[in-house]
Motif scaffolding. Structure first.
Motif, PDB file in Angstrom:
ATOM      1  N   ASP A 181       0.828  -1.212   0.000  1.00 57.94           N
ATOM      2  CA  ASP A 181       0.000   0.000   0.000  1.00 57.94           C
ATOM      3  C   ASP A 181       0.863   1.262   0.000  1.00 57.94           C
ATOM      4  O   ASP A 181       0.456   2.313   0.492  1.00 57.94           O
ATOM      5  N   LEU A 182       2.067   1.148  -0.565  1.00 53.59           N
ATOM      6  CA  LEU A 182       2.995   2.278  -0.563  1.00 53.59           C
ATOM      7  C   LEU A 182       2.524   3.366  -1.520  1.00 53.59           C
ATOM      8  O   LEU A 182       2.323   3.107  -2.708  1.00 53.59           O
ATOM      9  N   PRO A 183       2.375   4.601  -1.042  1.00 53.80           N
ATOM     10  CA  PRO A 183       2.013   5.692  -1.947  1.00 53.80           C
ATOM     11  C   PRO A 183       3.220   6.136  -2.769  1.00 53.80           C
ATOM     12  O   PRO A 183       4.356   5.743  -2.489  1.00 53.80           O
ATOM     13  N   ASN A 184       2.972   6.979  -3.754  1.00 59.25           N
ATOM     14  CA  ASN A 184       4.051   7.546  -4.579  1.00 59.25           C
ATOM     15  C   ASN A 184       4.933   6.462  -5.188  1.00 59.25           C
ATOM     16  O   ASN A 184       6.159   6.613  -5.254  1.00 59.25           O
ATOM     17  N   SER A 185       4.311   5.382  -5.625  1.00 62.58           N
ATOM     18  CA  SER A 185       5.113   4.273  -6.134  1.00 62.58           C
ATOM     19  C   SER A 185       4.382   3.520  -7.243  1.00 62.58           C
ATOM     20  O   SER A 185       3.157   3.546  -7.328  1.00 62.58           O
ATOM     21  N   VAL A 186       5.188   2.861  -8.083  1.00 66.25           N
ATOM     22  CA  VAL A 186       4.695   1.901  -9.068  1.00 66.25           C
ATOM     23  C   VAL A 186       5.468   0.613  -8.836  1.00 66.25           C
ATOM     24  O   VAL A 186       6.708   0.619  -8.819  1.00 66.25           O
ATOM     25  N   LEU A 187       4.768  -0.500  -8.650  1.00 69.99           N
ATOM     26  CA  LEU A 187       5.402  -1.764  -8.309  1.00 69.99           C
ATOM     27  C   LEU A 187       4.997  -2.839  -9.307  1.00 69.99           C
ATOM     28  O   LEU A 187       3.819  -2.976  -9.645  1.00 69.99           O
ATOM     29  N   THR A 188       5.981  -3.610  -9.781  1.00 66.30           N
ATOM     30  CA  THR A 188       5.711  -4.783 -10.612  1.00 66.30           C
ATOM     31  C   THR A 188       6.498  -5.962 -10.044  1.00 66.30           C
ATOM     32  O   THR A 188       7.512  -5.791  -9.382  1.00 66.30           O
ATOM     33  N   GLY A 189       6.011  -7.167 -10.316  1.00 64.08           N
ATOM     34  CA  GLY A 189       6.531  -8.362  -9.662  1.00 64.08           C
ATOM     35  C   GLY A 189       7.673  -9.049 -10.370  1.00 64.08           C
ATOM     36  O   GLY A 189       7.535 -10.199 -10.810  1.00 64.08           O
ATOM     37  N   HIS A 190       8.824  -8.378 -10.481  1.00 63.66           N
ATOM     38  CA  HIS A 190      10.031  -8.926 -11.102  1.00 63.66           C
ATOM     39  C   HIS A 190       9.722  -9.502 -12.481  1.00 63.66           C
ATOM     40  O   HIS A 190      10.054 -10.648 -12.802  1.00 63.66           O
TER      41      HIS A 190
END
Length: 309
Positions: A265-274
């Motif tokens: 739930d981190l704000p200011n971020s874009v996350l993808t799963g490797h």
């Protein structure tokens, strides 16, 4: 020979590679007990570094004779111990374009708020963000090897200034890639986007730490598509949560990312799963080469051996 193909998350290994006639078991979920689940297998095909093979794991698999890793290097395999135990380790080919392209996918997604605006459309909303242009901004590359140079070329096309740093980078080599060699402190202080492209080793572990992150400009973007061990992810996540920086990550300290992990739930971020290396073209190299490695070993003439006797 009993063969295990590990971490085939998309369940596509048998479609991409010709494993016909081989005694193959495919694991589509991460292993929870490597020693127990791989007991009795004589050959293992490992997908990159999804499953680790340190000394203790290798010693717990007395029947293992062949370990194939996709890609040309794998920091998760203790190669010295594999050699000591008589385990042949082979690799496959690798396409570097995939990871470099994904770096730009993350940069653009973060700076133009693509995940947020996609969510807006799907929820019936319209325009809640203000994007950031790349032209005229500064890209800082931590590492200017093959991947870093590929990323630099794209930055030049966007009209960005490119800065680069590594422990042994000289001005002439940087200039060849269209970059300016600077100190590490200057890179973090000046860059609007910092992207990490460094080989993980004992010397480089934690090479981007809290002090580096603290030097970043307010609202600057930090991208890691390389290895999680290079970055103090906790410090980076803390800075993103405070709103000091933006963060784009494709690699994590624990993969898959556990349920309940605060990064979710981190704000200011874009996350993808490797998924930086996960492309159709890449798999058309990985799995056919892995099948070739297995057949060559069984024929008594191993190919692409990483630990020759």
């Amino acid at each position: 020979m009993r063969i295990a193909i590990l971490d085939d998350y998309q369940d596509v290994a048998l479609a991409y590679g010709d494993f016909s006639g081989l005694d193959v078991t495919v694991f589509t979920e991460p292993l929870t007990d490597v020693a127990a689940q791989l007991a009795g297998f004589e050959a293992v095909v490992a997908m990159r570094e999804r499953t680790r093979f340190p000394a203790a794991v290798l010693r717990s698999l007395p029947g293992l004779r062949l370990l194939v890793t996709t890609g040309r290097r794998n920091a998760a395999i203790d190669l010295a111990v594999a050699t000591e135990l008589g385990i042949t380790v082979c690799h496959t080919g690798y396409r570097p374009a995939a990871a470099a392209e994904h770096t730009w996918a993350l940069i653009l997604a973060a700076l133009r708020h693509v995940p947020v605006e996609d969510g807006n459309i799907r929820a019936g909303r319209w325009q809640s963000t203000v994007g950031t242009e790349l032209e005229g901004s500064v890209l800082g590359l931590v590492g200017l090897g093959n991947l870093g140079r590929r990323v630099a070329r794209v930055a030049t096309a966007f009209g960005m200034e490119v800065l680069a740093w590594s422990s042994n980078l000289d001005a002439a080599r940087a200039a060849e890639a269209g970059a300016t060699a600077v100190t590490k402190d200057e890179l973090f202080a000046r860059a609007d986007v910092v992207s990490i492209h460094y080989v993980l080793s004992d010397r480089s572990r934690g090479i981007v730490g809290a002090d580096d992150i603290a030097r970043m400009r307010p609202g600057a973007l930090l991208v890691n598509t390389s290895r999680s061990g290079l970055l103090d992810t906790g410090a980076a996540a803390g800075a993103a949560r405070r709103g000091d920086i933006r963060l784009a990550l494709d690699v994590f300290d624990h993969e898959p990312l556990p349920a309940g992990d605060p990064l979710r739930d981190l704000p200011n971020s874009v996350l993808t799963g490797h998924v930086g290396y996960v492309t159709d073209q890449q798999y058309r190299v990985f799995y056919p080469d892995a099948a070739e490695d297995l057949r060559a070993y069984l024929a008594g003439a191993p190919v692409r051996v990483m630990n020759p006797a």
